[in-house]
Design an enzyme around this catalytic site. Structure first.
Site, PDB file in Angstrom:
ATOM      1  N   ASP A  79       0.810  -0.931  -0.005  1.00 22.45           N
ATOM      2  CA  ASP A  79      -0.011  -0.008  -0.001  1.00 22.45           C
ATOM      3  C   ASP A  79       0.901   1.158  -0.173  1.00 22.45           C
ATOM      4  OD1 ASP A  79      -1.734   2.186   0.570  1.00 22.45           O
ATOM      5  OD2 ASP A  79      -2.602   1.039   2.196  1.00 22.45           O
ATOM      6  N   TYR A 173      -7.869  15.579  -7.673  1.00 23.81           N
ATOM      7  CA  TYR A 173      -6.523  15.061  -8.592  1.00 23.81           C
ATOM      8  C   TYR A 173      -5.540  16.015  -8.937  1.00 23.81           C
ATOM      9  CZ  TYR A 173      -4.887  12.342 -12.350  1.00 23.81           C
ATOM     10  OH  TYR A 173      -3.991  11.380 -13.314  1.00 23.81           O
ATOM     11  N   LYS A 177      -1.666  16.049  -8.213  1.00 14.98           N
ATOM     12  CA  LYS A 177      -0.608  16.135  -9.293  1.00 14.98           C
ATOM     13  C   LYS A 177       0.338  17.351  -9.406  1.00 14.98           C
ATOM     14  CE  LYS A 177      -1.391  11.860 -10.570  1.00 14.98           C
ATOM     15  NZ  LYS A 177      -0.440  10.966 -10.520  1.00 14.98           N
TER      16      LYS A 177
END
Length: 277
Positions: A79, A173, A177
């Site tokens: 993980d 997101y 990023k």
């Protein structure tokens, strides 16, 4: 302070591209982009450890690549959001392969939802995988790459979302990023004295299993909220007239991981078919 990066100008192109004798780790490697990256690294001669949450799929991918390319390929469940899990995977790479020369932080998630509907859990999970996962993987790779002074290369799979916003519903997101792109720069500064280069590769949307499922889920959530989202086929437009494939991105990663890119660190290569021009 010494910066141990060799001048490779006299070496042949074949030699510069070869990863023979090197040990590479790829996260999120059981399918899609990660598997394509692992395949190109294996073809170039690297021994591999494939990391994925889906241990069975990672094991199957490892067996396939070992048979196809004749290199050593191990696999493990890990993980990337859990420090102990990532450290254990890095230790396994050292035990199974003898060390780490290349580490590719590929594991990522692509949830999207209108910001007014985005639950805390979606935000937290996105940053845990896409940002914390890059930090943990890079830290554990760097610790082992520097232990014997051999150095190496860390490649972070970012996204064009690290430099732009393509459509609504991407707050988590895009934020994660952008964080990964910034980390790539900062890690390069920290790790250059240890002989470790750090590069990012930023693909545009590639229709992998995970990306398509996430895009559809986001569109459905937006529709339920009465928010119009662009259709999936809007992502097919590009200057090269087609969508990218996993192997399109894998070839750029191979360049970054190889000595062809020896002069580069801290940069993020836009593998985007001109999307961000």
């Amino acid at each position: 302070m010494s910066f141990p990066f060799a001048d490779v100008s006299t070496r042949s192109l074949t030699d510069l591209l070869s990863l023979a004798g090197r040990r590479a780790v790829v996260t999120g490697a059981a399918q899609g982009l990660g598997k394509a990256i692992a395949a190109r690294l294996a073809e170039a001669g690297a021994d591999l450890l494939l990391i994925d949450l889906n241990e069975d799929a990672a094991r199957a991918a490892a067996a396939e690549l070992a048979d196809r390319y004749g290199v050593r390929v191990a696999s493990t469940h890990a993980d990337v959001t859990d420090a102990a899990s990532v450290a254990a995977a890095a230790d396994l790479a050292v035990a199974e392969l003898g060390g780490i020369d290349v580490w590719v932080n590929n594991a990522g998630i692509f949830p999207n939802a209108p910001v007014t509907m985005m639950p805390d859990e979606m935000w937290d999970a996105t940053f845990a995988v896409n940002a914390r996962g890059v930090f943990l993987g890079s830290r554990e790779a760097a610790r082992r790459m520097s232990a014997d002074g051999s150095g190496g290369v860390i490649v972070n799979i970012i996204s064009t979302a690290g430099v732009q916003v393509a459509f609504p519903g991407m707050a988590a997101y895009v934020g994660s990023k952008h964080a990964a792109l910034g980390m790539t720069k900062s890690l390069a500064v920290d790790l250059a004295p240890l002989g470790i280069r750090v590069l990012g590769v930023a693909p545009s949307f590639v229709p992998t299993e995970g990306n398509l499922a996430a895009a559809r889920a986001g569109a459905e959530a937006a529709a339920a909220a009465g928010i119009e989202m662009p259709p999936l086929d809007v992502m097919s437009t590009s200057m090269i007239g087609r969508m990218g494939t996993p192997d399109d991105i894998a070839r750029v990663v191979l360049f970054a991981a190889s000595d062809l890119s020896m002069i580069m660190t801290g940069s993020t290569l836009l593998a985007d078919a001109g999307e961000t021009v």
